[in-house]
Write an enzyme that holds these catalytic residues in place. Structure first.
Site, PDB file in Angstrom:
ATOM      1  N   ARG A 108      -1.151   6.879 -10.446  1.00 58.92           N
ATOM      2  CA  ARG A 108      -0.997   7.108  -9.079  1.00 58.92           C
ATOM      3  C   ARG A 108      -2.258   6.673  -8.333  1.00 58.92           C
ATOM      4  NH1 ARG A 108       1.797  12.114  -6.242  1.00 58.92           N
ATOM      5  NH2 ARG A 108       3.502  10.693  -6.782  1.00 58.92           N
ATOM      6  N   LYS A 167     -18.149   6.782  -9.799  1.00 61.48           N
ATOM      7  CA  LYS A 167     -19.416   6.233 -10.125  1.00 61.48           C
ATOM      8  C   LYS A 167     -19.572   4.833  -9.475  1.00 61.48           C
ATOM      9  CE  LYS A 167     -20.052   8.507 -14.289  1.00 61.48           C
ATOM     10  NZ  LYS A 167     -19.856   8.465 -15.789  1.00 61.48           N
ATOM     11  N   ARG A 207       5.086  16.894  -9.335  1.00 63.90           N
ATOM     12  CA  ARG A 207       6.475  16.531 -10.002  1.00 63.90           C
ATOM     13  C   ARG A 207       5.938  15.269 -10.826  1.00 63.90           C
ATOM     14  NH1 ARG A 207       7.647  19.153  -6.014  1.00 63.90           N
ATOM     15  NH2 ARG A 207       5.820  18.208  -5.014  1.00 63.90           N
ATOM     16  N   THR A 208       5.481  14.069 -10.371  1.00 61.93           N
ATOM     17  CA  THR A 208       5.406  12.982 -11.087  1.00 61.93           C
ATOM     18  C   THR A 208       4.489  13.147 -12.216  1.00 61.93           C
ATOM     19  OG1 THR A 208       5.627  11.859  -8.771  1.00 61.93           O
ATOM     20  CG2 THR A 208       5.112  10.439 -10.730  1.00 61.93           C
ATOM     21  N   HIS A 263       7.193   3.738  -4.835  1.00 66.10           N
ATOM     22  CA  HIS A 263       6.868   4.855  -5.701  1.00 66.10           C
ATOM     23  C   HIS A 263       8.475   4.417  -6.594  1.00 66.10           C
ATOM     24  CE1 HIS A 263       6.565   8.457  -7.694  1.00 66.10           C
ATOM     25  NE2 HIS A 263       6.549   9.293  -7.079  1.00 66.10           N
TER      26      HIS A 263
HETATM   27  N1   CP Z   1       8.156  13.174  -5.323  1.00 63.16           N
HETATM   28  C1   CP Z   1       6.488  13.261  -5.641  1.00 63.16           C
HETATM   29  O1   CP Z   1       6.078  11.974  -5.991  1.00 63.16           O
HETATM   30  O2   CP Z   1       6.423  14.298  -6.039  1.00 63.16           O
HETATM   31  P1   CP Z   1       4.495  14.587  -6.453  1.00 63.16           P
HETATM   32  O3   CP Z   1       3.523  13.998  -5.391  1.00 63.16           O
HETATM   33  O4   CP Z   1       4.341  15.987  -6.661  1.00 63.16           O
HETATM   34  O5   CP Z   1       4.499  13.954  -7.786  1.00 63.16           O
END
Ligand code: CP
Length: 299
Positions: free
Chosen positions: A99, A78, A48-49, A127
């Site tokens: 991320r 590396k 999703r993100t 998040h």
């Molecule tokens: N909700 C969420 O962060 O989903 P993903 O891990 O698929 O990005």
């Protein structure tokens, strides 16, 4: 707003501005980010993100460069530090969506970045864009945020989305929170301290039976397999809270069921057809919120 690293940075005015912009982008035909480049740097898995940020950038006329599985496919493999990677990506892009598996990684990245860094999830940390889209879902589906009774269920120790949303809810009035988890997976003391400081009432419970009929929103979460040291430890908690039509029947008719997704087994597939199920809509709202954030940061 230079970077998006944690939920605490937002005030009610910023949140309202992002929500209004998200509303206005629903039927967007303009390309305000034409010529801009977004680098999506993902050291942990995502559906999703990453896709919603990339789709948001493309829908606003921008371009995307990306590395999924950056732990293996970027020069991190590396031994390059996150700081050096960010310094280099600064030369190639106008915004970085990061991320990472380490709590605090986006704050470290932002400290050396001249271009905006957006935290797309940092280990067990936060998040914040998920929290904004969660709050936007509550606003759109329930019509208000104040006076809300919400239950967070599952792995509250490791789940970063609950942590980020709790920080945002702390800014609203007469919120009542129920944290439902096994003892070993309780919400962190930092969140409880924050809620106390903001005079938000909360209770910690191991069972959801007594609260299902009271709540406006149930926020279900996955037991975070990847955060456990052993499979045996994970198996102790997997399947502890499974939402079926039996529980859904006890939830008020106008209440909603949320989940940041992905789900494993904690919401039975039969629940998807309930009018209370808002989790797929929630993922859809993520696109609008991420379009709004990119537009605010880059124009
Ligand atoms: N909700 C969420 O962060 O989903 P993903 O891990 O698929 O990005």
């Amino acid at each position: 707003m230079k970077h998006v690293t944690e939920s605490q940075q937002f005030d009610l005015k910023n949140i309202e501005k992002i929500f209004q912009l998200a509303d206005s982008l629903e039927k967007n035909k303009d390309l305000p980010l034409k010529g801009k480049i977004m680098a999506s740097l993902f050291y942990e898995p995502s559906t999703r993100t990453r896709f919603s940020f990339e789709s948001a950038m493309l829908r606003l006329g921008g371009n995307v460069i990306t590395t999924e599985n950056a732990r293996e496919f970027s020069s991190a493999a590396k031994g390059e530090t996150i700081e050096d990677t960010i310094r280099i990506v600064n030369k190639y892009a106008d915004v970085i969506v990061l991320r990472h598996f380490e709590k605090g990684a986006s704050i470290r990245a932002a400290a050396v970045s001249k271009i905006p860094v957006i935290n797309a999830g940092d280990g067990t940390g936060q998040h914040p864009t998920q929290a904004l889209l969660d709050l936007y879902t509550i606003q759109k589906e329930i019509g208000k945020i104040d006076n809300l009774k919400i239950a967070f269920v599952g792995d509250l120790k490791n789940g970063r989305t609950v942590r980020s949303l709790a920080y945002l809810l702390g800014k609203y009035n007469a919120i009542e929170i129920f944290f439902i988890s096994p003892k070993a997976l309780k919400i962190g003391a930092d969140i409880k301290d924050y809620l106390k400081r903001h005079k938000i009432s909360y209770q910690e419970l191991e069972n959801w039976n007594l609260i299902l009929g009271k709540i406006d929103a149930l926020y279900q979460t996955r037991i975070q397999k990847e955060r456990f040291k052993t499979e045996k430890e994970y198996q102790k908690y997997k399947g502890k809270y499974v939402l079926t039509m039996n529980e859904v029947g006890k939830i008020k008719n106008k209440s909603i069921i949320m989940h940041p997704l992905p789900r494993v087994d904690e919401i039975a597939v039969e629940v998807d057809s309930s009018p209370k199920a808002a989790y797929f809509k929630q993922a859809e709202y993520g696109l609008l919120i991420r379009m709004a954030i990119l537009k605010l940061l880059l124009t």
